[in-house]
Design a protein around this motif. Structure first.
Motif, mmCIF file in Angstrom:
data_model
loop_
_atom_site.group_PDB
_atom_site.id
_atom_site.type_symbol
_atom_site.label_atom_id
_atom_site.label_comp_id
_atom_site.label_asym_id
_atom_site.label_seq_id
_atom_site.Cartn_x
_atom_site.Cartn_y
_atom_site.Cartn_z
ATOM 1 N N UNK A 38 29.828 49.059 50.862
ATOM 2 C CA UNK A 38 29.897 48.388 52.156
ATOM 3 C C UNK A 38 28.518 48.395 52.807
ATOM 4 N N UNK A 39 28.110 47.258 53.336
ATOM 5 C CA UNK A 39 26.830 47.138 54.022
ATOM 6 C C UNK A 39 27.097 46.672 55.449
ATOM 7 N N UNK A 40 27.070 47.574 56.430
ATOM 8 C CA UNK A 40 27.265 47.146 57.817
ATOM 9 C C UNK A 40 25.984 46.524 58.377
ATOM 10 N N UNK A 41 26.102 45.316 58.918
ATOM 11 C CA UNK A 41 24.954 44.620 59.497
ATOM 12 C C UNK A 41 25.195 44.506 61.001
ATOM 13 N N UNK A 42 24.443 45.227 61.829
ATOM 14 C CA UNK A 42 24.664 45.165 63.282
ATOM 15 C C UNK A 42 24.576 43.726 63.794
ATOM 16 N N UNK A 43 25.375 43.425 64.800
ATOM 17 C CA UNK A 43 25.431 42.057 65.308
ATOM 18 C C UNK A 43 24.073 41.552 65.783
ATOM 19 N N UNK A 44 23.237 42.457 66.329
ATOM 20 C CA UNK A 44 21.937 41.977 66.825
ATOM 21 C C UNK A 44 21.071 41.428 65.692
ATOM 22 N N UNK A 45 21.317 41.879 64.458
ATOM 23 C CA UNK A 45 20.568 41.354 63.308
ATOM 24 C C UNK A 45 20.974 39.919 62.998
ATOM 25 N N UNK A 46 22.280 39.634 63.100
ATOM 26 C CA UNK A 46 22.775 38.319 62.668
ATOM 27 C C UNK A 46 22.830 37.283 63.791
ATOM 28 N N UNK A 47 22.698 37.692 65.049
ATOM 29 C CA UNK A 47 22.837 36.745 66.161
ATOM 30 C C UNK A 47 21.954 35.495 66.007
ATOM 31 N N UNK A 48 20.680 35.627 65.593
ATOM 32 C CA UNK A 48 19.846 34.421 65.465
ATOM 33 C C UNK A 48 20.297 33.480 64.346
ATOM 34 N N UNK A 49 21.177 33.933 63.463
ATOM 35 C CA UNK A 49 21.599 33.120 62.306
ATOM 36 C C UNK A 49 22.942 32.430 62.514
ATOM 37 N N UNK A 50 23.637 32.711 63.602
ATOM 38 C CA UNK A 50 25.034 32.295 63.732
ATOM 39 C C UNK A 50 25.206 30.815 64.033
ATOM 40 N N UNK A 51 26.314 30.268 63.558
ATOM 41 C CA UNK A 51 26.704 28.924 63.941
ATOM 42 C C UNK A 51 27.223 28.937 65.375
ATOM 43 N N UNK A 52 27.340 27.756 65.950
ATOM 44 C CA UNK A 52 27.786 27.656 67.345
ATOM 45 C C UNK A 52 29.193 28.204 67.524
ATOM 46 N N UNK A 53 30.051 28.006 66.519
ATOM 47 C CA UNK A 53 31.457 28.398 66.635
ATOM 48 C C UNK A 53 31.776 29.680 65.852
#
Length: 201
Positions: free
Chosen positions: A177-192
């Motif tokens: 399991x690799x937990x990725x904190x949300x602050x890492x992925x926020x710039x990559x997210x789709x609008x929905x």
């Protein structure tokens, strides 16, 4: 002001037949019966697929579940299959995860979380590689690459990428399991992306 969406109510359905024991979640009490039915149908489909994978002569089968996130209109859960074939060296486990919008009933694929122009697969593959090195995780060969079919679930704090037993690590290690904190992925997210909904305040 953000109006928080209440968690959905979940009950456990249990079935036992011979050496097969099944416990799975059922959503109840939703105002939108169509959405409730859509989510429950998707859950039952995964449970039935796992049963079919494991039900063989002289094999004991147990299916359980775990709720990982249930708020702000997002439900993320794991269905776990545990089976043991007589005379096998050890039990085996298979894990499946589902992440729903409790507003629409939609079941999100991994690629739907992200903006396709954000290079999310490349960036997350690098994150996975760095995490494995930092945590000294025993890997058979090369660290895993993140693909559009990546298995995942959401918690209140992180996107968790996971891999099946034996896929990249020895059996004794368990699920990778690799937990990725949300602050890492926020710039990559789709609008929905459901992560946006989950992190709304």
């Amino acid at each position: 002001m953000f109006d928080p969406i209440k968690p959905v109510k979940i009950i456990t359905i249990k079935n036992e037949k011979g050496s097969t024991k099944v416990s799975y979640p059922k959503i109840v009490g939703m105002k939108n019966m169509k959405v409730e039915g859509q989510i429950n149908k998707a859950i039952r489909k995964v449970v039935n697929q796992l049963k079919e994978e494991a039900e063989e002569p002289d094999t004991s089968v147990t299916i359980t579940y775990s709720i990982k996130a249930n708020r702000n209109g997002v439900l993320s859960l794991i269905i776990l299959l545990d089976f043991y074939k007589e005379h096998a060296a050890h039990p085996m486990q298979v894990r499946r995860a589902l992440t729903f919008s409790t507003l629409s009933g939609h079941n999100f694929t991994f690629s739907e979380l992200f903006n396709p122009n954000s290079y999310y697969k490349t960036r997350l593959t690098r994150y996975v590689s760095d995490y494995i090195k930092a945590e000294h995780i025993p890997i058979f060969d090369q660290p895993p690459k993140v693909s559009d079919k990546q298995e995942y679930y959401l918690t209140d704090e992180a996107l968790v990428l996971f891999y099946q037993l034996y896929e990249y690590t020895p059996y004794a290690y368990g699920f990778l399991e690799i937990p990725v904190p949300f602050e890492i992925v926020m710039p990559m997210l789709s609008r929905h992306s459901p992560i946006r909904q989950l992190t709304s305040r």
